[in-house]
Design an enzyme around this catalytic site. Structure first.
Site, PDB file in Angstrom:
ATOM      1  N   LEU A 163       5.484  -3.412  -0.263  1.00 28.98           N
ATOM      2  CA  LEU A 163       5.993  -2.144   0.271  1.00 28.98           C
ATOM      3  C   LEU A 163       5.642  -0.970  -0.621  1.00 28.98           C
ATOM      4  O   LEU A 163       5.542   0.164  -0.151  1.00 28.98           O
ATOM      5  CB  LEU A 163       7.517  -2.215   0.423  1.00 28.98           C
ATOM      6  CG  LEU A 163       8.064  -3.233   1.430  1.00 28.98           C
ATOM      7  CD1 LEU A 163       9.582  -3.288   1.359  1.00 28.98           C
ATOM      8  CD2 LEU A 163       7.612  -2.870   2.838  1.00 28.98           C
ATOM      9  N   GLY A 186       6.190  -0.241  -8.146  1.00 31.60           N
ATOM     10  CA  GLY A 186       7.160   0.339  -9.063  1.00 31.60           C
ATOM     11  C   GLY A 186       6.616   0.449 -10.464  1.00 31.60           C
ATOM     12  O   GLY A 186       5.446   0.122 -10.738  1.00 31.60           O
ATOM     13  N   GLY A 187       7.448   0.922 -11.378  1.00 31.65           N
ATOM     14  CA  GLY A 187       7.007   1.094 -12.752  1.00 31.65           C
ATOM     15  C   GLY A 187       6.765  -0.220 -13.467  1.00 31.65           C
ATOM     16  O   GLY A 187       5.967  -0.282 -14.403  1.00 31.65           O
ATOM     17  N   GLY A 209       6.376  -3.320 -11.560  1.00 34.90           N
ATOM     18  CA  GLY A 209       5.887  -4.334 -10.634  1.00 34.90           C
ATOM     19  C   GLY A 209       5.989  -3.859  -9.198  1.00 34.90           C
ATOM     20  O   GLY A 209       6.362  -2.713  -8.916  1.00 34.90           O
ATOM     21  N   LYS A 259      12.285  -6.335  -5.419  1.00 29.75           N
ATOM     22  CA  LYS A 259      11.627  -5.603  -6.503  1.00 29.75           C
ATOM     23  C   LYS A 259      11.375  -6.559  -7.665  1.00 29.75           C
ATOM     24  O   LYS A 259      12.295  -7.200  -8.150  1.00 29.75           O
ATOM     25  CB  LYS A 259      12.499  -4.437  -6.957  1.00 29.75           C
ATOM     26  CG  LYS A 259      11.869  -3.568  -8.033  1.00 29.75           C
ATOM     27  CD  LYS A 259      12.811  -2.404  -8.368  1.00 29.75           C
ATOM     28  CE  LYS A 259      12.247  -1.495  -9.432  1.00 29.75           C
ATOM     29  NZ  LYS A 259      13.171  -0.371  -9.735  1.00 29.75           N
ATOM     30  N   ASP A 275      16.468   9.943 -13.244  1.00 27.66           N
ATOM     31  CA  ASP A 275      15.106   9.772 -12.726  1.00 27.66           C
ATOM     32  C   ASP A 275      15.076  10.100 -11.231  1.00 27.66           C
ATOM     33  O   ASP A 275      14.494   9.361 -10.436  1.00 27.66           O
ATOM     34  CB  ASP A 275      14.624   8.345 -12.981  1.00 27.66           C
ATOM     35  CG  ASP A 275      13.110   8.218 -12.843  1.00 27.66           C
ATOM     36  OD1 ASP A 275      12.414   9.258 -12.924  1.00 27.66           O
ATOM     37  OD2 ASP A 275      12.624   7.090 -12.641  1.00 27.66           O
TER      38      ASP A 275
END
Length: 455
Positions: free
Chosen positions: A169, A172-173, A175, A191, A286
């Site tokens: 999808l 990420g930072g 994975g 995730k 963040d």
């Protein structure tokens, strides 16, 4: 243990003993002693217990029977024995009753403590992560608010088709994020955390999302530990991230003006919960468009709490982290981190929704420009503002509403934190711009275009 079941036989045994003693007493010679002469026919026979010495010492008068002195002594001894037996038996019975009463009270208290402890354990188990072994258990866990399941790695493998690339999808930072199908009714996002120093962010996000429950904050369904790899399983958000909607293949075409305002209000509600209703207050740290996820109805939810901390922390206690273009200047320069740091990032998000540009854009190989530095001079002239908004929404909104949102964005990205408004004030200024059908308070005469089908 039944105390009455033991005391009743003892009581019956004591009654039988007393009855036997009293019966024995009744069969003995009468205890009434008379000094008057007895008729001759009732003259007692000489008793073998009398010795000749005793007869010699006792005065005997003509016509007078012997006085049964020995008989009186026997009756007194018998009375004393019965009295002693009654006292001993009563004392023994009282001691037994007292002992079993104390024992029964002790058992009752212990039983209550055990029941209370068992009830407390049941309550604790409902809040602690519980292991599951199949899809149906996962469905039940997903239906319980605040429940987080410990999932088996094999279950995640099967749900993601062994983490195939066509189920990715996003990136990420640490994975990829995969689409996982656990059943026909349950889709989720998995995730994956890989690489060095992933433990801190993984544990931080797991800790926060286990405690935080809000309609505008992503729900965590479970987690998995597999060797050095970590997994978090979230509810599925069919429309992906705000970043992919604004800057992906569709270039924001699915996001109307009203939908963009709805997304801004949803994000502000999530931040208000973190800042005003969590104790202590939580700073997301963040906030950016890639961490705003959209469900099938374009309801927005905050995600990625790996960097979230409590408010008021200085740089000496925590590493500087964040995304270039979204980080507040006081945090970047001095390490000061407060709820106003999130307000600055929210202002960047508002500019992104209005203009359709990324927070930081590459102007040349060695030069970048932030959306804040580009937009601030443009916003000083109201006449220029309609010309710099995202072409997708140009001329689709009331200009008064556009000016109001632009003013809120400018206040949020002020360099001085004290000049920025509280997120609660921001929320109250935006709610009147969102139609009732989308969760605001605006009444519109024309039909409001609702969410388009997800792609």
């Amino acid at each position: 243990m039944n105390v009455l079941g033991l005391l009743l036989p003892m009581w019956a045994l004591l009654n039988a003993s007393l009855f036997f003693l009293l019966d024995a007493r009744g069969e003995s010679t009468p205890s009434t002693i008379s000094a008057s002469p007895l008729p001759k026919k009732h003259k007692p026979k000489p008793m073998f217990l009398f010795s000749s010495n005793m007869q010699a010492q006792s005065p005997v008068y003509p016509g007078m029977p012997l006085v049964p002195v020995v008989e009186e002594v026997h009756h007194q001894d018998l009375n004393k024995k019965i009295l002693i037996a009654l006292v001993v038996a009563s004392t023994l019975l009282g001691g037994i009753v007292l002992f079993f009463s104390c024992f029964w009270i002790y058992r009752l208290k212990k039983s209550r403590k055990c029941r209370a402890k068992s009830k407390g354990d049941d309550v604790a188990k409902r809040h602690l992560p519980s292991p599951i072994g199949d899809k149906f258990n996962l469905l039940r866990m997903a239906g319980k608010k605040g429940s987080v399941a410990v999932m088996e790695y094999q279950l995640l493998q099967a749900a993601t088709n062994n983490f195939r690339e066509d189920n990715v999808l996003g990136q990420g930072g640490h994975g990829c994020v995969y689409k996982a199908r656990f059943s026909e009714k349950l889709l989720a996002a998995v995730k994956r955390f890989e690489g060095e120093d992933i433990g801190r962010e993984f544990e931080n996000e797991l800790n926060w999302l286990t405690k935080i429950q809000h309609q505008n904050i992503i729900s965590l369904l479970g987690y998995c530990l597999h060797g050095q790899t970590r997994f978090l399983v979230y509810e599925m958000m069919q429309n992906g991230s705000l970043e992919s909607q604004l800057h992906g293949p569709t270039h924001g075409s699915a996001l109307t003006w009203h939908l963009r305002m709805k997304i801004a209000v949803d994000v502000a509600r999530g931040l208000e919960y973190l800042h005003e209703h969590c104790n202590p207050p939580v700073v997301h740290r963040d906030l950016k468009s890639s961490n705003i996820l959209l469900d099938s109805s374009f309801n927005a939810k905050l995600s990625d709490f790996g960097l979230a901390v409590t408010s008021g922390i200085q740089s000496k206690n925590i590493e500087l982290s964040g995304t270039l273009g979204c980080v507040a200047p006081e945090y970047l320069l001095d390490g000061k981190l407060t709820d106003k740091s999130d307000v600055y990032a929210f202002g960047v998000l508002l500019l992104e929704l209005l203009i359709g540009r990324k927070p930081v854009e590459q102007m040349s190989p060695d030069q970048c420009q932030s959306i804040v530095s580009w937009a601030m001079p443009q916003f000083t002239d109201r006449s220029k503002l309609p010309n710099i908004v995202d072409p997708v929404i140009k001329d689709t909104m009331d200009l008064k509403h556009l000016y109001q949102v632009a003013a809120v964005a400018v206040l949020c990205v002020q360099q001085e934190p004290s000049y920025r408004p509280l997120i609660t004030d921001v929320l109250h200024s935006l709610i009147p711009l969102v139609p009732l059908e989308l969760g605001g308070s605006l009444r519109v005469t024309e039909p409001v275009p609702l969410a388009l089908p997800s792609h």
